[in-house]
Design an enzyme around this catalytic site. Structure first.
Site, mmCIF file in Angstrom:
data_model
loop_
_atom_site.group_PDB
_atom_site.id
_atom_site.type_symbol
_atom_site.label_atom_id
_atom_site.label_comp_id
_atom_site.label_asym_id
_atom_site.label_seq_id
_atom_site.Cartn_x
_atom_site.Cartn_y
_atom_site.Cartn_z
ATOM 1 N N ARG A 102 9.193 59.693 49.346
ATOM 2 C CA ARG A 102 9.550 60.817 48.256
ATOM 3 C C ARG A 102 9.641 62.017 48.838
ATOM 4 O O ARG A 102 10.510 63.138 48.640
ATOM 5 C CB ARG A 102 8.231 60.667 47.317
ATOM 6 N N TYR A 161 27.427 68.417 28.749
ATOM 7 C CA TYR A 161 26.830 66.993 28.490
ATOM 8 C C TYR A 161 25.682 67.097 27.691
ATOM 9 O O TYR A 161 24.663 67.879 27.836
ATOM 10 C CB TYR A 161 26.820 66.435 29.818
ATOM 11 N N ASP A 207 27.991 71.787 37.376
ATOM 12 C CA ASP A 207 28.121 70.192 37.436
ATOM 13 C C ASP A 207 29.470 70.153 37.687
ATOM 14 O O ASP A 207 30.419 70.458 36.802
ATOM 15 C CB ASP A 207 27.543 69.934 36.066
ATOM 16 N N LYS A 232 28.654 58.684 38.727
ATOM 17 C CA LYS A 232 30.152 58.803 38.427
ATOM 18 C C LYS A 232 30.988 58.672 39.526
ATOM 19 O O LYS A 232 31.059 57.595 40.234
ATOM 20 C CB LYS A 232 30.471 59.810 37.568
HETATM 21 N N1 PLP Z 1 26.292 65.667 34.050
HETATM 22 C C1 PLP Z 1 27.514 64.953 33.302
HETATM 23 C C2 PLP Z 1 28.915 65.720 33.316
HETATM 24 C C3 PLP Z 1 27.530 63.765 32.983
HETATM 25 O O1 PLP Z 1 28.573 63.128 32.233
HETATM 26 C C4 PLP Z 1 26.357 62.991 33.002
HETATM 27 C C5 PLP Z 1 26.112 61.612 32.531
HETATM 28 O O2 PLP Z 1 26.899 61.135 31.870
HETATM 29 C C6 PLP Z 1 24.925 63.542 33.742
HETATM 30 C C7 PLP Z 1 25.308 64.838 34.022
HETATM 31 C C8 PLP Z 1 23.797 62.936 33.872
HETATM 32 O O3 PLP Z 1 23.747 62.160 34.866
HETATM 33 P P1 PLP Z 1 22.848 60.565 35.038
HETATM 34 O O4 PLP Z 1 23.343 59.932 33.777
HETATM 35 O O5 PLP Z 1 23.277 60.348 36.489
HETATM 36 O O6 PLP Z 1 21.492 61.059 34.810
#
Ligand code: PLP
Length: 414
Positions: A71, A124, A195, A220
């Site tokens: 960790r 999101y 992001d 993703k």
């Molecule tokens: N940011 C975006 C733009 C996303 O589409 C997602 C997930 O769908 C996340 C963050 C969250 O990521 P995770 O599902 O890997 O926790």
């Protein structure tokens, strides 16, 4: 061994161990020096053997130069972090067990208790709820601003600790004037966090446009095979030191096996994303001319409201295409059920083409008027375009659109 390394650095303790001891310790300990393979070894270990040098480092620095507990640090996690930092052109990176863990840790680490985070309204859903509820409950003031309202950003950023935005909005793929937003954050002395999940560093490197810190759902495009959940944060060493320190406390670290698969996938990131860019751009243009399609949203189409900005900022339009079929959500469901290649699933960025309807998946939590306010009209479908042969994807969509046309099935669907 032909390369001069031995399996056994240490002599065995007992000549004839019991079978339980042999099961745990048989074969001796791993060599201190390993040969270099072409890929990063998986250090599938929660903890590491300590010696006098390690204790000295732990006492002197808290163990910064030593791997002693996963960790806190692990060679496989460090290797994949370094690759992600290189891809974003950053000094440093930290990986996490999910995108949400990466985002939560980053926002909390960089916004003081009592401080303010100014975030885009178009986010999101889970991140929107994280900010609105969890981050607010943790004593940070949270303000939401429309992506394109630069005057409101300027006003809200005065005295703020952090800015939080996404590179392309979900699902309408709106693009903010990112360099202008980063400049406003800098003027206000706020840390600009973005992001970059939807664009990936192949299409956009936000640090080059003035952002301080980039976060990813590595689930993703970075991983690209829809087989693990992971997150990453990249940026300058001083900001990342604060993120790493809180990451150790909050937990959420990535498992070494998943880190190894992510590391391997990253080697083909550019190949995959370039193919996804090409496939998606082709499909977007083809869908736009299809009689059964009412509207298409893709950043590089001239009809997109942010097309000029997209042409200036993006190396490629990305693999996401959002379109609206005539006949509303029932028709959209019929189209999805008729597809043979594209899989009905949420998520994005994998090598396989996925399709989903925002109204019953990603944007289920919104009312119909709220959905319509951000452009999600009845019949909207979101495609995450994969790396398949584009002609096969065209054929698949064409047969699904044709077979479900009102003129074919003989009823007006609305
Ligand atoms: N940011 C975006 C733009 C996303 O589409 C997602 C997930 O769908 C996340 C963050 C969250 O990521 P995770 O599902 O890997 O926790």
């Amino acid at each position: 061994m032909s390369n001069g390394h031995s399996h056994h650095d240490e002599p065995a303790l007992t000549v004839r161990p019991g079978s339980s001891t042999a099961a745990v310790h048989g074969g001796g300990r791993p060599p201190r020096t390993w040969p270099r393979g072409t890929s990063t070894p998986i250090f599938q270990s929660s903890t590491f053997e300590l010696d006098d040098d390690a204790y000295a480092d732990i006492v002197a620095t808290g163990g910064e130069g030593t791997w002693w507990y996963t960790r806190l640090g692990n060679p496989t996690l460090d290797a994949v972090s370094a690759r992600i930092a290189a891809l974003e052109g950053a000094e440093d990176a930290v990986v996490f067990g999910s995108g949400m863990a990466a985002i939560t840790t980053t926002i909390l680490a960089l916004t003081r208790a009592g401080g303010r985070v100014v975030a885009a309204r178009e986010l999101y859903g889970d991140v929107f709820d994280l900010l609105r509820q969890t981050i607010a409950d943790a004593g940070r003031t949270v303000r939401f601003v429309a992506l394109d309202d630069l005057a409101a950003w300027k006003a809200e950023l005065a005295g703020a600790d952090t800015m939080y935005v996404e590179t392309l909005s979900n699902p309408m793929l709106r693009l903010a004037d990112l360099p202008a937003l980063a400049a406003l954050a800098r003027e206000a002395g706020a840390v600009a966090i973005v992001d970059n999940t939807f664009t990936s560093p192949v299409n956009l490197r936000p640090l080059e446009h003035g952002f301080d810190v980039v976060v990813h759902s590595a689930t993703k495009y970075l991983n690209g095979h829809s087989d693990l959940v992971a997150g990453a944060v990249v940026g300058p060493s001083d900001k990342l030191a604060a993120v790493r320190q809180l990451a150790v406390r909050l937990g959420g670290c990535l498992d070494p096996s998943a880190a190894s698969r992510l590391d391997q996938s990253l080697k083909t990131l550019a190949l995959r994303v370039e193919r996804q860019n090409e496939n998606a751009a082709h499909l977007a243009r083809w869908l736009q001319s299809h009689p059964e399609v009412q509207a298409v949203s893709y950043p590089l189409l001239d009809s997109h409201p942010d097309a000029q900005l997209a042409q200036r900022l993006l190396a490629g339009g990305g693999g996401m295409v959002t379109f609206q079929v005539s006949g509303g959500d029932r028709r959209a469901a019929a189209v999805m059920n008729s597809l043979r290649l594209a899989l009905q699933a949420t998520s994005l960025g994998g090598v396989e083409t996925l399709i989903s309807a925002p109204h019953n998946t990603s944007h289920l939590g919104l009312s119909t008027p709220e959905r319509e306010a951000i452009g999600i009209l009845p019949g909207t479908l979101r495609l995450s375009v994969g790396v398949e042969d584009v002609a096969d994807l065209v054929d698949d969509l064409d047969q699904a659109l044709t077979r479900t046309a009102a003129s074919v099935i003989g009823e007006a669907m609305s």
